[in-house]
Design a protein around this motif. Structure first.
Motif, short mmCIF file in Angstrom:
data_model
loop_
_atom_site.label_atom_id
_atom_site.label_comp_id
_atom_site.label_asym_id
_atom_site.label_seq_id
_atom_site.Cartn_x
_atom_site.Cartn_y
_atom_site.Cartn_z
N THR A 145 0.78 -1.14 -0.05
CA THR A 145 -0.27 -0.10 -0.07
C THR A 145 1.04 1.27 0.09
O THR A 145 2.12 1.37 0.39
CB THR A 145 -1.10 -0.02 1.13
OG1 THR A 145 -0.43 -0.09 2.44
CG2 THR A 145 -1.80 -1.26 1.34
N VAL A 146 0.53 2.32 -0.46
CA VAL A 146 0.78 3.61 -0.65
C VAL A 146 0.24 4.60 0.14
O VAL A 146 -0.64 4.44 0.59
CB VAL A 146 1.11 4.08 -1.95
CG1 VAL A 146 1.78 3.21 -2.95
CG2 VAL A 146 -0.23 4.29 -2.46
N THR A 147 1.11 5.63 0.61
CA THR A 147 0.53 6.73 1.69
C THR A 147 -0.30 7.60 0.86
O THR A 147 0.25 8.24 -0.16
CB THR A 147 1.70 7.37 2.31
OG1 THR A 147 2.25 6.11 3.21
CG2 THR A 147 0.98 8.45 3.21
N LEU A 148 -1.30 8.08 1.12
CA LEU A 148 -2.10 9.23 0.53
C LEU A 148 -1.52 10.44 1.25
O LEU A 148 -1.55 10.49 2.43
CB LEU A 148 -3.55 8.67 0.73
CG LEU A 148 -4.05 7.48 -0.13
CD1 LEU A 148 -5.71 7.72 0.09
CD2 LEU A 148 -3.50 7.67 -1.60
N PRO A 149 -1.81 11.65 0.67
CA PRO A 149 -1.90 11.82 -1.06
C PRO A 149 -0.88 11.04 -1.80
O PRO A 149 0.52 10.77 -1.38
CB PRO A 149 -1.59 13.23 -1.48
CG PRO A 149 -2.13 13.73 0.03
CD PRO A 149 -1.38 12.84 1.14
N TYR A 150 -1.25 10.47 -2.87
CA TYR A 150 -0.43 9.62 -3.92
C TYR A 150 -0.44 10.31 -5.35
O TYR A 150 -1.42 10.34 -6.07
CB TYR A 150 -0.64 8.14 -3.96
CG TYR A 150 -0.07 7.37 -4.90
CD1 TYR A 150 1.29 7.11 -4.56
CD2 TYR A 150 -0.69 6.99 -6.13
CE1 TYR A 150 1.97 6.20 -5.57
CE2 TYR A 150 0.07 6.09 -6.87
CZ TYR A 150 1.21 5.80 -6.65
OH TYR A 150 2.00 4.94 -7.45
N GLU A 151 0.91 10.64 -5.68
CA GLU A 151 0.95 11.33 -7.07
C GLU A 151 1.40 10.12 -7.97
O GLU A 151 2.34 9.53 -7.79
CB GLU A 151 1.74 12.49 -7.00
CG GLU A 151 2.12 13.16 -8.53
CD GLU A 151 2.95 14.23 -8.38
OE1 GLU A 151 4.07 14.10 -8.64
OE2 GLU A 151 2.53 15.40 -7.94
N THR A 152 0.71 10.10 -9.12
CA THR A 152 1.20 9.13 -10.11
C THR A 152 0.98 9.57 -11.61
O THR A 152 0.10 10.62 -11.78
CB THR A 152 0.22 7.88 -10.14
OG1 THR A 152 0.64 6.69 -10.94
CG2 THR A 152 -1.17 7.95 -10.40
N ILE A 153 1.66 8.92 -12.48
CA ILE A 153 1.68 9.44 -13.92
C ILE A 153 0.59 8.44 -14.78
O ILE A 153 0.90 7.39 -14.52
CB ILE A 153 3.10 9.42 -14.42
CG1 ILE A 153 4.03 10.31 -13.91
CG2 ILE A 153 3.08 9.83 -15.99
CD1 ILE A 153 5.38 10.48 -14.45
N LEU A 154 -0.50 9.00 -15.24
CA LEU A 154 -1.35 8.43 -16.02
C LEU A 154 -1.17 8.69 -17.65
O LEU A 154 -0.82 9.66 -17.83
CB LEU A 154 -2.59 8.52 -15.64
CG LEU A 154 -3.14 8.46 -14.04
CD1 LEU A 154 -4.40 8.99 -13.80
CD2 LEU A 154 -2.77 7.16 -13.73
N SER A 155 -1.29 7.49 -18.15
CA SER A 155 -1.26 7.59 -19.57
C SER A 155 -2.40 6.91 -20.75
O SER A 155 -3.02 6.07 -20.14
CB SER A 155 -0.06 7.01 -20.29
OG SER A 155 0.18 7.11 -21.78
N TYR A 156 -3.05 8.02 -21.32
CA TYR A 156 -4.29 7.54 -22.09
C TYR A 156 -4.13 7.69 -23.46
O TYR A 156 -3.12 8.55 -23.84
CB TYR A 156 -5.58 8.45 -21.53
CG TYR A 156 -5.80 8.15 -19.98
CD1 TYR A 156 -6.52 6.97 -19.57
CD2 TYR A 156 -5.19 8.95 -19.01
CE1 TYR A 156 -6.60 6.82 -18.41
CE2 TYR A 156 -5.44 8.64 -17.55
CZ TYR A 156 -6.19 7.70 -17.31
OH TYR A 156 -6.59 7.33 -15.99
N PRO A 157 -5.04 7.06 -24.43
CA PRO A 157 -6.09 6.52 -23.96
C PRO A 157 -6.07 5.11 -23.30
O PRO A 157 -4.96 4.31 -23.44
CB PRO A 157 -6.70 6.08 -25.52
CG PRO A 157 -5.73 5.90 -26.26
CD PRO A 157 -4.66 7.03 -25.86
#
Length: 770
Positions: free
Chosen positions: A41-53
């Motif tokens: 598990t990660v600590t919140l807040p949690y920053e992550t990179i998202l890639s779409y579509p």
């Protein structure tokens, strides 16, 4: 790495199911987030990179899996980037039975904002979808979920950072008494001796609806005569059957509800009061339903009881004879068949096999079978982790629905069912041992017993068995076709010692008394109750056989000898039953407990059913190897027995195993009396008998032929008797004539026959002595 919580979760779930409801304030719990299923598990807040579509999944963990069960809403705060396109969120739950539930948020994630996503999680929440199945979202799908999480997805191209600020779960316990709603009469035209069924709803909030301590739902039904019957309602999950390349699996369908099943036994108006009680209060609805029961159909089945006229036999509730003719059908298949008889290709079958079995049995004139509620077929309670089972007092709703279908088939085809509630293996460490998987065993999740014999003495285990009996009777006790409840099959093979005498333990005897008494307390239909022993009559325990809570004595007739041994076993069993002044019925036989060769079994089955018809035993011995019957069309043998027993009412307390003697005249083979023997039951006015070879012909041998024989029956009154001889292949009369008794004996010339024959005599005209 993530801790494996499977066993802990199961134990916590069992604990949670047992907890009563309490009115507690709303509680908010912080959820933990895992970017991937097996990561930490990660600590919140949690920053992550998202890639779409595409999509990105995030898994959520509650402090305990049981926290999901009373949750009302899940909230997630998500900071969505300024330059990102609008995106959708989907929340999912994969339940303990592998069914997927999902809810797509109606609002999209807005760029440049801290978005609050709220997911209604209470049982009556709307918007939940169930792709791939039709089980509706409800309270109990939240028990011990396999996974919970959310997904962010978009079809637009974008790569950037997203911040998951927080994730919380709010739980709130109910605080109001139960309310009964949506009362529906499901039976359009009620008739006596048939099913009256109704359904209703209760608040969908019970962790364990099978525990009457959490929710007790019942009905008080006032009959036309003014008596009141208390009928327990039961939790019901609709199902349907699929047909695909894997067979005919059963799947849940829609919302659970509560059902009430009842069998009216007299014509007229019935008044139904419903009530429900839990720890927060109760609800009573008087005059909830009224219905009028019309007269029964002409062919309606009737409830079976021990005969008043002759307690060695059974009769219907109207006093007419019920004489069991049938064979055992424990489950759809027996795995030992492929080992013992491997030359037949057998497809895997489930309970739909009973469609064929019961139809063929009815066509043959059979009226009796036995069905087990076993771990592998139609069971309700077994170890968590075995498909569809979830431990003690958490019942398998798919199997319950299948047993509904089996009972319906039995009603349609007139096949009475000896319903076996427990069997030896599940309480044994040495004979067909399954104790290591028993849900009461301390070594399984939620179990608490150390040794199998504690099953019979531990107060909680006895309470669990009472709940099981209550649910079983509430759901299927309405059916006249339920011949009786067998508390345990082969009860002497339970425990951890291989002496075959566990049923002599005081705790086992008392267990039979306790559960037998409980069933009689809740069953106003008067179904028969019994406990069954293995091996043969020499293992009967008088303490169990004689107790009033046991209505009849079922047992095995296995042996390790030649097939002809069964003739002696059946006659000896009939004699052994006399001590208890109640019916004795062989419900299993066929070689040794591990079978015998096919020729042996076919010879033995033939000899046993004809011997059973001609000795004072409560019904035809029930052959165990039902797939042998089905694959070799041995059903026709029961047609012959049915033909022979047509018009016979064996209920006569003066009828006993007779003094029948075979004699031969000077024309007979000098060894003929060494080749044949006779068994016979006779009263002063009638008799039925079976003349059989001492040794049946085997394959390639010539069947023995008998002629110039006379059978002489003692104990008859002076008079003229009608004599009928039957051939045993079809059960048809081959010779009919009249004979006169001499003193108290009736000599009957036996027509020539091959292998065996049967006969009946009935008094035509008494002759007074001069």
């Amino acid at each position: 790495m993530r801790e494996d919580v499977t066993t802990t979760a199961l134990l916590m779930t069992v604990f949670m199911l047992a907890l009563p409801m309490t009115a507690e304030p709303e509680v908010e719990l912080a959820l933990k987030l895992r970017p991937e299923p097996q990561t930490e598990t990660v600590t919140l807040p949690y920053e992550t990179i998202l890639s779409y579509p595409g999509e990105q999944n995030f898994h959520l963990d509650a402090p305990h899996l049981t926290n999901w069960l009373n949750s009302s809403v899940v909230r997630m705060e998500i900071i969505w980037p300024d330059d990102a396109p609008e995106a959708d969120t989907l929340f999912w739950l994969k339940d303990r039975n592998d069914f997927w539930h999902q809810r797509i948020s109606p609002a999209k994630l807005k760029p440049g904002l801290t978005n609050m996503v709220e997911v209604p999680f209470q049982p009556d929440a709307t918007g939940w979808q169930t792709p791939g199945h039709s089980l509706a979202w409800n309270h109990r799908v939240r028990i011990n979920p396999q996974s919970v999480g959310f997904r962010i997805f978009s079809d637009a191209a974008f790569t950037g950072k997203c911040v998951l600020v927080s994730a919380t779960l709010t739980s709130a316990a109910p605080h109001t008494p139960p309310v009964i709603s949506k009362i529906r009469q499901l039976t359009r035209s009620p008739r006596t001796l048939s099913l009256f069924e109704a359904s209703f709803d209760l608040p969908d909030r019970y962790n364990n609806p099978f525990d009457p301590g959490q929710i007790d739902a019942s009905a008080r039904i006032v009959t036309p005569e003014g008596t009141t019957n208390t009928i327990h309602a039961f939790y019901y999950q609709p199902h349907y059957r699929l047909k695909d390349e894997l067979g005919e699996p059963v799947e849940p369908d829609g919302q659970p509800e509560w059902r009430l099943r009842y069998c009216p036994r007299s014509t007229g108006e019935y008044n139904v009061t419903l009530y429900a009680k839990d720890t927060l209060g109760e609800c009573v609805i008087t005059n909830a339903l009224r219905f009028t029961a019309a007269p029964a159909d002409a062919d309606a089945l009737k409830f079976v009881k021990v005969s008043v006229k002759d307690p060695r036999y059974f009769e219907f509730c109207d006093g007419s004879l019920f004489y069991p003719i049938g064979h055992n059908t424990r489950s759809a298949t027996d795995d030992r068949m492929d080992d013992k008889f491997p030359w037949v290709f057998r497809k895997t079958e489930g309970s739909t096999a009973y469609r064929r079995y019961f139809k063929r049995m009815q066509d043959a004139g059979e009226n009796m079978a036995e069905v087990w509620m076993s771990a592998w077929s139609l069971g309700l309670e077994w170890t968590a982790g075995v498909a569809g089972y979830h431990g003690a007092n958490d019942y398998h709703m798919g199997n319950a629905w299948e047993l509904d279908r089996v009972v319906d088939l039995a009603m349609r085809h007139g096949i009475y069912l000896n319903l076996v509630l427990n069997y030896h293996g599940r309480i044994s460490t040495w004979c067909d041992p399954e104790w290591h998987l028993h849900p009461y065993n301390k070594k399984t999740p939620g179990g608490w017993l150390d040794m199998p014999l504690e099953f019979f003495s531990d107060p909680l285990a006895i309470e669990m068995q009472k709940r099981f009996c209550r649910y079983t009777h509430a759901r299927w006790g309405w059916a006249p076709v339920i011949f009786g409840y067998e508390l345990c099959s082969e009860i002497n093979l339970t425990g951890h010692e291989s002496h075959h005498k566990t049923h002599f333990e005081p705790a086992v005897v008392e267990w039979c008394r306790t559960l037998g008494s409980y069933l009689k307390e809740i069953d106003h239909y008067g179904h028969l109750v019994s406990a069954h022993v293995s091996n043969d009559y020499k293992f009967l325990n008088p303490a169990i056989c004689g107790m009033p809570e046991m209505d009849f004595n079922p047992l095995d007739a296995y042996h390790h000898g030649q097939p002809e041994r069964i003739i002696g076993l059946v006659t000896e069993t009939a004699a052994a039953g006399l001590a208890y002044n109640k019916p004795i019925l062989i419900t299993e036989f066929g070689g040794s407990p591990m079978a015998a060769g096919l020729e042996h079994l076919m010879l033995e089955q033939h000899a046993a059913i004809w011997t059973g018809a001609c000795v004072p035993i409560s019904g035809i011995p029930m052959f165990w190897w039902w797939q042998v019957v089905d694959e070799h069309d041995l059903y026709r043998r029961y047609t012959a027995i049915r033909n022979f027993m047509e018009g016979v009412d064996p209920r006569d307390i003066s009828a006993k195993q007779a003094d029948a003697v075979l004699t031969a005249d000077e024309r007979a083979d000098k060894n003929i009396l060494k080749k044949f023997a006779v068994v016979c039951t006779a009263s002063p006015e009638k008799a039925r008998g079976y003349i059989h070879p001492v040794r049946f012909a085997r394959a390639g041998e010539q069947a023995p032929v008998a002629e110039h024989l006379t059978v002489e029956i003692g104990g008859v009154i002076p008079g003229l008797f009608r004599v009928e001889f039957y051939e045993t292949k079809t059960g048809k009369v081959v010779r009919r004539f009249d004979a006169r008794s001499r003193e108290d004996r009736l000599p009957i010339p036996v027509p020539k026959f091959t292998s065996d024959c049967a006969f009946k005599i009935n008094l035509l005209t008494p002759v007074s002595k001069r």
